[in-house]
Scaffold this active site. Structure first.
Site, PDB file in Angstrom:
ATOM      1  N   GLU A   1       0.081  -1.160   5.624  1.00 46.97           N
ATOM      2  CA  GLU A   1       1.167  -0.794   6.539  1.00 46.97           C
ATOM      3  C   GLU A   1       1.003   0.657   6.967  1.00 46.97           C
ATOM      4  OE1 GLU A   1       5.140   0.654   7.843  1.00 46.97           O
ATOM      5  OE2 GLU A   1       3.872   1.427   6.260  1.00 46.97           O
TER       6      GLU A   1
ATOM      7  N   ASP B   1       0.831  -1.215   0.000  1.00 49.80           N
ATOM      8  CA  ASP B   1       0.000   0.000   0.000  1.00 49.80           C
ATOM      9  C   ASP B   1       0.863   1.261   0.000  1.00 49.80           C
ATOM     10  OD1 ASP B   1       0.748  -0.749   2.712  1.00 49.80           O
ATOM     11  OD2 ASP B   1      -0.610   0.814   3.426  1.00 49.80           O
TER      12      ASP B   1
HETATM   13 ZN   LIG Z   1       6.815   2.138   4.071  1.00 48.54          ZN
END
Ligand SMILES: [Zn+2]
Length: 384
Positions: free
Chosen positions: A140, A79
């Site tokens: 993340e 992401d």
């Molecule tokens: Zn990163």
């Protein structure tokens, strides 16, 4: 050892596939296809359903060539932060940047590219290697959610490398714990012109609290910030509610607890000074504080297998890699707490989380070369 043109093209391809957090499906499918073509058994897990996203983590299992060798994990996140859709990379010599309307997404597609290129090299050059679990995580950037929802009982790795930082000359082995806080300050609304003495301004309480609060860099291990503030309805209404969001981080649990308590106390003390009585009814200002542990610290010893692996591989190449403490959290914080000893190696991403993000491909090549050497050394050690 590595194919520079191929890894550069892979990075350029990946950054042009939109993958804001919770919308990683397209890049996940692409990575899954590549890993399957390379002979991995690939699964997209159920983390996406658990966090309200359209894709889970991609877990690709590559068989090893050394009988009985332990598995190593390699991980990067798929992401990107906003604004990250419609990335138009601009290549100027060795530098890749954007038109400054979006981030580049080298954070962390450079990590994804390093993992894929490394495994391609091991296979093509018949370099003996251990089994590899490649974990391409989701979300993340919004709280390490993908790593938090990986079913680690299905992973064999006891150690690994996360590729999610800037300079390939640094290996992050320490990271802070972080708390996320939300404070809701309740005052009392009243007409600002007609009856101000019948109201309690939540904005004034917030201002007093923050004016007395230690924020920014608290000490060499601890930081704190109030990052969002929202409240009030109109200039002629005494505001009855302010919502603030903040965070604190520290490499020391005691210092993190102390800072978290300090911040709440500033709000409670400021609120305690305010009460009004209207028509016999007394209202006191109040504060609701919600503290959530975002992630816990990591502290991987320089003598651990994974750190030694990186340092020795680097020194065999005549490179100097230094272990470092990071001020941020990454998936490695989560994996370490879940039984997989991990350090975080740089891949060349720069000015991340801004539209000025850029990457020098020479750094990414260096990271990939070093990673091939790391896996090669790990294979040699396992084969002994
Ligand atoms: Zn990163």
């Amino acid at each position: 050892m590595i194919n520079q043109e191929r890894i550069k093209n892979l990075l350029l391809e990946l950054v042009q596939i939109d993958s804001h957090s919770r919308k990683e499906r397209d890049v996940a499918e692409r990575i899954k296809t590549y890993c399957e073509e390379m002979g991995a058994e690939v699964e997209i897990d159920d983390a996406g359903e658990k966090v309200g996203g359209n894709s889970g983590n991609v877990i690709a299992r590559f068989p090893g060539t050394i009988p009985g060798a332990e598995t190593i994990m390699m991980s990067a996140h798929m992401d990107t932060v906003v604004p990250g859709e419609g990335v138009k990379p601009i290549v100027e010599g060795d530098i890749i940047r954007t038109d400054e309307t979006t981030v580049l997404g080298g954070d962390d597609k450079s990590g994804c590219a390093v993992i894929i290129e490394t495994i391609r090299c091991l296979q093509e050059q018949n370099i003996p290697h251990t089994p590899i679990e490649a974990v391409f995580s989701i979300c993340e950037e919004v709280g390490l959610l993908g790593a938090k929802h990986v079913d680690v009982s299905k992973l064999k790795s006891k150690y690994g490398i996360v590729f999610d930082s800037d300079d390939p000359g640094f290996l992050f082995t320490k990271g802070p714990s972080a708390n996320h806080m939300e404070y809701r300050i309740h005052g009392l609304e009243s007409h600002a012109g007609v009856a101000p003495e019948e109201g309690i301004s939540a904005i004034k309480i917030a201002a007093e609290a923050i004016a007395g609060m230690n924020l920014g860099r608290i000490d060499d291990e601890t930081t704190a910030n109030i990052g969002q503030i929202e409240g009030g309805m109109a200039t002629n209404i005494i505001p009855n509610l302010v919502v603030l969001k903040g965070e604190a981080r520290s490499h020391s649990e005691d210092k993190l607890n102390a800072q978290t308590e300090h911040m709440e106390k500033c709000f409670q003390d400021a609120a305690a000074k305010y009460e009004v009585t209207v028509a016999g009814k007394t209202t006191k200002a109040s504060v609701e504080a919600h503290v959530v542990r975002e992630y816990s610290s990591m502290d991987v010893s320089d003598s651990s297998h994974v750190v030694q692996l990186v340092l020795q591989a680097a020194s065999r190449m005549g490179l100097d890699v230094k272990t470092m403490a990071s001020g941020g959290g990454c998936d490695a914080n989560i994996f370490n707490r879940r039984g997989i000893e991990c350090a975080n190696l740089g891949t060349g991403m720069r000015a991340i989380h801004t539209v000025k993000e850029w990457l020098d491909v020479k750094d990414m090549y260096a990271a990939a070369e070093m990673t091939v050497e790391i896996l090669k050394l790990n294979g040699e050690l396992a084969g002994k």
